[in-house]
Design a protein around this motif. Sequence first.
Motif, PDB file in Angstrom:
ATOM      1  N   LEU A  33      -7.736   4.439  -4.173  1.00 25.51           N
ATOM      2  CA  LEU A  33      -6.529   3.649  -3.958  1.00 25.51           C
ATOM      3  C   LEU A  33      -6.203   2.774  -5.161  1.00 25.51           C
ATOM      4  CD1 LEU A  33      -7.119   2.425  -0.306  1.00 25.51           C
ATOM      5  CD2 LEU A  33      -5.451   4.105  -1.071  1.00 25.51           C
ATOM      6  N   ARG A  34      -4.992   2.295  -5.185  1.00 30.98           N
ATOM      7  CA  ARG A  34      -4.565   1.274  -6.148  1.00 30.98           C
ATOM      8  C   ARG A  34      -4.297  -0.007  -5.371  1.00 30.98           C
ATOM      9  NH1 ARG A  34      -0.407   4.387 -10.174  1.00 30.98           N
ATOM     10  NH2 ARG A  34      -1.950   5.798 -11.044  1.00 30.98           N
ATOM     11  N   TYR A  35      -4.333  -1.115  -6.080  1.00 31.21           N
ATOM     12  CA  TYR A  35      -4.138  -2.407  -5.413  1.00 31.21           C
ATOM     13  C   TYR A  35      -2.771  -2.485  -4.737  1.00 31.21           C
ATOM     14  CZ  TYR A  35      -4.408  -7.383  -4.540  1.00 31.21           C
ATOM     15  OH  TYR A  35      -4.436  -8.614  -3.931  1.00 31.21           O
ATOM     16  N   ASP A  36      -1.759  -1.912  -5.351  1.00 30.33           N
ATOM     17  CA  ASP A  36      -0.417  -1.938  -4.761  1.00 30.33           C
ATOM     18  C   ASP A  36      -0.335  -1.107  -3.482  1.00 30.33           C
ATOM     19  OD1 ASP A  36       0.399  -3.576  -6.781  1.00 30.33           O
ATOM     20  OD2 ASP A  36       1.573  -2.062  -7.845  1.00 30.33           O
ATOM     21  N   ASP A  37      -1.261  -0.197  -3.273  1.00 24.23           N
ATOM     22  CA  ASP A  37      -1.278   0.597  -2.043  1.00 24.23           C
ATOM     23  C   ASP A  37      -1.626  -0.250  -0.829  1.00 24.23           C
ATOM     24  OD1 ASP A  37      -0.712   2.849  -3.546  1.00 24.23           O
ATOM     25  OD2 ASP A  37      -2.814   3.490  -3.660  1.00 24.23           O
ATOM     26  N   THR A  38      -2.235  -1.404  -1.046  1.00 24.95           N
ATOM     27  CA  THR A  38      -2.653  -2.243   0.078  1.00 24.95           C
ATOM     28  C   THR A  38      -1.508  -3.062   0.659  1.00 24.95           C
ATOM     29  OG1 THR A  38      -3.327  -4.051  -1.392  1.00 24.95           O
ATOM     30  CG2 THR A  38      -5.001  -2.419  -0.805  1.00 24.95           C
ATOM     31  N   TYR A  39      -0.350  -3.105  -0.017  1.00 20.21           N
ATOM     32  CA  TYR A  39       0.802  -3.808   0.532  1.00 20.21           C
ATOM     33  C   TYR A  39       1.382  -3.006   1.684  1.00 20.21           C
ATOM     34  CZ  TYR A  39       0.855  -6.809  -3.587  1.00 20.21           C
ATOM     35  OH  TYR A  39       0.522  -7.706  -4.555  1.00 20.21           O
ATOM     36  N   ASP A  40       1.631  -3.688   2.806  1.00 19.83           N
ATOM     37  CA  ASP A  40       2.132  -3.026   4.009  1.00 19.83           C
ATOM     38  C   ASP A  40       3.643  -3.179   4.088  1.00 19.83           C
ATOM     39  OD1 ASP A  40       2.425  -1.818   6.444  1.00 19.83           O
ATOM     40  OD2 ASP A  40       1.462  -3.410   7.594  1.00 19.83           O
ATOM     41  N   GLN A  41       4.346  -2.079   4.158  1.00 15.72           N
ATOM     42  CA  GLN A  41       5.802  -2.110   4.193  1.00 15.72           C
ATOM     43  C   GLN A  41       6.337  -2.655   5.508  1.00 15.72           C
ATOM     44  OE1 GLN A  41       7.124   1.840   3.548  1.00 15.72           O
ATOM     45  NE2 GLN A  41       6.168   2.663   5.367  1.00 15.72           N
ATOM     46  N   TYR A  42       5.519  -2.698   6.546  1.00 17.64           N
ATOM     47  CA  TYR A  42       5.960  -3.241   7.831  1.00 17.64           C
ATOM     48  C   TYR A  42       5.691  -4.736   7.944  1.00 17.64           C
ATOM     49  CZ  TYR A  42       6.272   1.654   8.993  1.00 17.64           C
ATOM     50  OH  TYR A  42       6.590   2.982   8.982  1.00 17.64           O
ATOM     51  N   ILE A  47       8.909  -5.697   0.569  1.00 17.85           N
ATOM     52  CA  ILE A  47       8.056  -4.581   0.162  1.00 17.85           C
ATOM     53  C   ILE A  47       8.704  -3.263   0.570  1.00 17.85           C
ATOM     54  CG2 ILE A  47       5.798  -3.493   0.507  1.00 17.85           C
ATOM     55  CD1 ILE A  47       4.719  -6.374   0.934  1.00 17.85           C
ATOM     56  N   LYS A  48       9.270  -3.234   1.765  1.00 13.76           N
ATOM     57  CA  LYS A  48       9.942  -2.022   2.228  1.00 13.76           C
ATOM     58  C   LYS A  48      11.124  -1.682   1.328  1.00 13.76           C
ATOM     59  CE  LYS A  48      11.965   0.058   6.310  1.00 13.76           C
ATOM     60  NZ  LYS A  48      12.268  -0.092   7.737  1.00 13.76           N
ATOM     61  N   GLU A  49      11.901  -2.705   0.948  1.00 14.43           N
ATOM     62  CA  GLU A  49      13.052  -2.479   0.069  1.00 14.43           C
ATOM     63  C   GLU A  49      12.601  -2.018  -1.311  1.00 14.43           C
ATOM     64  OE1 GLU A  49      16.912  -2.173  -1.249  1.00 14.43           O
ATOM     65  OE2 GLU A  49      16.190  -2.404   0.799  1.00 14.43           O
ATOM     66  N   ALA A  50      11.522  -2.608  -1.833  1.00 15.87           N
ATOM     67  CA  ALA A  50      11.012  -2.204  -3.149  1.00 15.87           C
ATOM     68  C   ALA A  50      10.524  -0.755  -3.119  1.00 15.87           C
ATOM     69  CB  ALA A  50       9.880  -3.130  -3.579  1.00 15.87           C
ATOM     70  N   LEU A  51       9.868  -0.358  -2.034  1.00 15.81           N
ATOM     71  CA  LEU A  51       9.421   1.032  -1.916  1.00 15.81           C
ATOM     72  C   LEU A  51      10.606   1.989  -1.809  1.00 15.81           C
ATOM     73  CD1 LEU A  51       6.351   0.694   0.464  1.00 15.81           C
ATOM     74  CD2 LEU A  51       6.328   1.434  -1.919  1.00 15.81           C
ATOM     75  N   ASN A  52      11.676   1.563  -1.155  1.00 11.54           N
ATOM     76  CA  ASN A  52      12.870   2.406  -1.052  1.00 11.54           C
ATOM     77  C   ASN A  52      13.534   2.616  -2.407  1.00 11.54           C
ATOM     78  OD1 ASN A  52      12.630   2.815   1.688  1.00 11.54           O
ATOM     79  ND2 ASN A  52      13.970   1.108   2.215  1.00 11.54           N
ATOM     80  N   ARG A  53      13.387   1.655  -3.303  1.00  9.81           N
ATOM     81  CA  ARG A  53      14.026   1.757  -4.616  1.00  9.81           C
ATOM     82  C   ARG A  53      13.179   2.522  -5.630  1.00  9.81           C
ATOM     83  NH1 ARG A  53      16.689  -4.135  -5.883  1.00  9.81           N
ATOM     84  NH2 ARG A  53      17.849  -4.340  -3.925  1.00  9.81           N
ATOM     85  N   LEU A  54      11.922   2.717  -5.349  1.00  7.11           N
ATOM     86  CA  LEU A  54      11.063   3.458  -6.283  1.00  7.11           C
ATOM     87  C   LEU A  54      11.406   4.942  -6.269  1.00  7.11           C
ATOM     88  CD1 LEU A  54       7.560   1.871  -5.628  1.00  7.11           C
ATOM     89  CD2 LEU A  54       8.944   1.652  -7.678  1.00  7.11           C
TER      90      LEU A  54
END
Length: 122
Positions: A33-42, A47-54
């Motif tokens: 894993l990477r450290y950023d993988d531990t962020y929960d989008q829920y 975080i959810k918006e940032a993941l949608n923009r990636l």
Amino acid sequence: MSSFLQSFLDPKKNFLARMHMKAVSTRLRRYGLRYDDTYDQYYHMDIKEALNRLPREVVDARNQRLKRAMDLSMKHEYLSEDLQALQTPFRSYLQEMLALVQRERKEREALGALPLYQRTLP
């Protein structure tokens, strides 16, 4: 943040912070894993918006790492030593986009505009 607090949290200057970073790195490498993988989008809508923009490839790679980690955890196994050596747990892919989303949200709040998204419970 005060300079004392920054120096206290900096792994280059503080022995305890360096030990903690090494322990976290070891645990993340075991599962790939990477450290950023531990962020929960829920947990937070930013975080959810940032993941949608990636880009889609980055999000797919994140999902694959999470699935592999869950699979290894359920089997009570770790990645092989040679694969653990290849892992980069602190290479960030989410921080820049998350900072951008948070800046935009704070700017919208300062201007009195409506938020881009409303929190909904799953």
